[in-house]
Design a protein around this motif. Structure first.
Motif, PDB file in Angstrom:
ATOM      1  N   SER A 178      -9.064  36.281  14.470  1.00 43.87           N
ATOM      2  CA  SER A 178      -8.633  37.563  15.016  1.00 43.87           C
ATOM      3  C   SER A 178      -7.731  37.329  16.198  1.00 43.87           C
ATOM      4  N   PHE A 201     -12.896  50.784   5.149  1.00 42.78           N
ATOM      5  CA  PHE A 201     -12.785  50.473   6.569  1.00 42.78           C
ATOM      6  C   PHE A 201     -13.197  51.683   7.397  1.00 42.78           C
ATOM      7  N   ASN A 244     -13.154  46.683  15.212  1.00 47.22           N
ATOM      8  CA  ASN A 244     -12.958  46.059  13.902  1.00 47.22           C
ATOM      9  C   ASN A 244     -14.335  45.863  13.255  1.00 47.22           C
ATOM     10  N   GLN A 275      -8.313  50.124   9.770  1.00 48.71           N
ATOM     11  CA  GLN A 275      -7.674  48.849   9.485  1.00 48.71           C
ATOM     12  C   GLN A 275      -6.797  48.960   8.224  1.00 48.71           C
ATOM     13  N   ALA A 280      -4.798  41.701   8.011  1.00 50.44           N
ATOM     14  CA  ALA A 280      -4.871  43.143   8.253  1.00 50.44           C
ATOM     15  C   ALA A 280      -4.675  43.434   9.732  1.00 50.44           C
ATOM     16  N   SER A 281      -4.355  44.676  10.017  1.00 54.53           N
ATOM     17  CA  SER A 281      -4.211  45.128  11.395  1.00 54.53           C
ATOM     18  C   SER A 281      -5.489  45.818  11.847  1.00 54.53           C
ATOM     19  N   TRP A 282      -5.724  45.792  13.157  1.00 53.51           N
ATOM     20  CA  TRP A 282      -6.835  46.530  13.736  1.00 53.51           C
ATOM     21  C   TRP A 282      -6.452  46.907  15.160  1.00 53.51           C
ATOM     22  N   SER A 317      -8.461  54.417   3.901  1.00 54.44           N
ATOM     23  CA  SER A 317      -9.382  53.375   4.337  1.00 54.44           C
ATOM     24  C   SER A 317     -10.091  52.686   3.180  1.00 54.44           C
TER      25      SER A 317
END
Length: 461
Positions: free
Chosen positions: A384, A407, A453, A411, A447-449, A426
């Motif tokens: 991360s 999610f 998370n 995310q 993936a983005s967060w 999601s």
């Protein structure tokens, strides 16, 4: 300066960045890029230049043990050293050498003969006077730095991308013989320095690399004192990774010369994002591993270590973020860790106490134990960094599996390998790639967060 790069694709690398790690004082002191390289008999270095040497935060890192070698980016080039014929000015080059000596950095001399950054008087000379001017320049500069540099880029960038010789005042006056003459002159001036030829777009196999290979082979056969070949490795993630880099380095080494990665950086089209960072990390890892796999690959030099002083943005409009430290002199976890693992090291936090709002890499979420003929999936976060993370899902129990989860914190998956992705809002659904159909199977993703998370509940069917 340079450069267009050949095509291909890359797999993605795990990135570990901002979790809490316990790092002992001894570990923090011993595991540096230089210490890892030195364990394999190599050096790891960074280029530098005179304006940077007034930046104390920058020099604290450059001379703080992370690196064992430096290359002056401009301070030893012809227009700096001999701006007018017969008048030599070593002030800038000496400043780099003085800094290096004070911080136990070996110096690579760069460069004695290059078609670029020549003062106007060189091009204005009659052809009959070029050889004498070339030999005098090399003799004076190599003699001045004798015992202070361990290697010289004697001739820099002699080829066009198609493998033909590049036009220059020296080539126009002497043909390709200027290359052998330059090496013989450098050897006479400094018998102990390693003498290299250096170029870009020769990192992978292709027409230009073949031309360089044939040249080095012919120089060796003629008894020309060439000790090494430098591969600049100015790469870009929007182009492919160089073809068969390790095999290419090895074939040069098999000629009886050392090889070195001399000007490594990996640029991208801005802005940065987690997916681009991960691809960049893969490129860095691949380059380092290619060098490590070749016994006669003696070292790796990044072309300055920080985006703050990168040459890329001023040369390639809209591109940058090419180096393992960002413009604030902060390590990029993806790129830096990729180099560490390529050198055989273990990933550590960049400081002894860095925390993340994300879950620990050891945490995971699993589906319920399967009934007979069913499957189970285990989801975990393996790395991360600010704004992004890498996940991995392991599947057991059933061929033709389908894994689903939702999610909880917005995310978004940007890249996935080992399966086929469908994400709607999601809700995520992954089915296997054809080669990954039968468990045990694993797929991974980037993936983005933002902010939180949380681990999702996964289902496998």
């Amino acid at each position: 300066m340079r450069r267009k790069i050949i095509a291909g694709a890359a797999t993605l690398l795990a990135a570990v960045g901002t979790f809490t790690f316990v790092v002992t004082r001894a570990e923090a002191a011993t595991q540096t890029l230089q210490s890892l390289a030195a364990a394999g008999g190599r050096y790891f270095g960074s280029a530098t230049d005179n304006p940077e040497l007034t930046d104390t935060a920058y020099t604290a890192i450059l001379g703080g043990g992370e690196f064992g070698q430096t290359t002056p980016g401009n301070a030893m080039k012809w227009d700096t050293i001999e701006p007018t014929q017969g008048t030599f000015n070593y002030t800038k080059g000496d400043a780099v050498v003085t800094f290096a000596q004070a911080h136990n950095l070996k110096v690579r001399g760069h460069t004695l003969v290059w078609h670029n950054q020549l003062p106007g008087w060189v091009s204005a000379l009659p052809a009959a006077q070029l050889q004498a001017a070339l030999e005098n320049h090399i003799t004076q500069e190599a003699t001045h730095y004798k015992g202070k540099v361990f290697a010289w880029d004697v001739v820099n960038e002699p080829f066009n991308d198609d493998g033909t010789f590049r036009t220059s005042p020296f080539y126009n006056a002497m043909g390709s013989d200027y290359i052998a003459d330059a090496f013989r002159t450098a050897r006479a001036a400094d018998p102990d320095a390693k003498l290299y030829i250096n170029d870009y777009n020769t990192d992978g196999q292709g027409a230009k690399a073949d031309a360089m290979y044939n040249l080095v082979k012919s120089l060796k056969a003629a008894g020309v004192p060439i000790d090494g070949v430098g591969f600049q490795a100015h790469l870009a993630i929007q182009y492919g990774f160089p073809t068969n880099m390790q095999a290419n380095l090895q074939r040069f080494a098999d000629l009886g010369v050392d090889v070195a990665i001399t000007e490594l950086d990996v640029r991208m089209v801005l802005p940065r994002d987690s997916a681009k960072d991960a691809t960049q990390a893969t490129y860095y890892n691949n380059v380092v591993k290619a060098c490590v796999a070749v016994t006669r690959c003696v070292g790796i030099t990044i072309w300055d270590y920080t985006d703050k002083y990168s040459w890329v943005p001023s040369t390639f409009s809209g591109q940058g973020a090419a180096l393992p430290w960002d413009e604030n002199l902060v390590k990029k976890p993806t790129a830096y860790d990729a180099i560490v693992t390529g050198l055989g090291g273990t990933v550590q936090s960049p400081s002894a106490s860095v925390t993340s709002a994300g879950p620990s890499p050891s945490k995971s979420a699993s589906s319920s134990p399967p009934a007979a003929g069913a499957c189970t999936a285990t989801y975990k976060i393996v790395g991360s960094w600010p704004g992004g993370f890498q996940g991995e899902v392991s599947v057991t129990g059933k061929a033709g599996w389908t894994v689903r989860w939702t999610f909880a914190n917005g995310q978004t998956i940007s890249q996935l390998w080992g399966g086929t992705l469908s994400q709607s809002g999601s809700a995520v659904t992954v089915t296997p790639a054809s080669w990954n159909n039968t468990p045990p199977a694993t797929f991974g993703f980037l993936a983005s967060w933002n902010g939180t998370n949380a681990l999702p509940t996964v289902a496998c069917s």
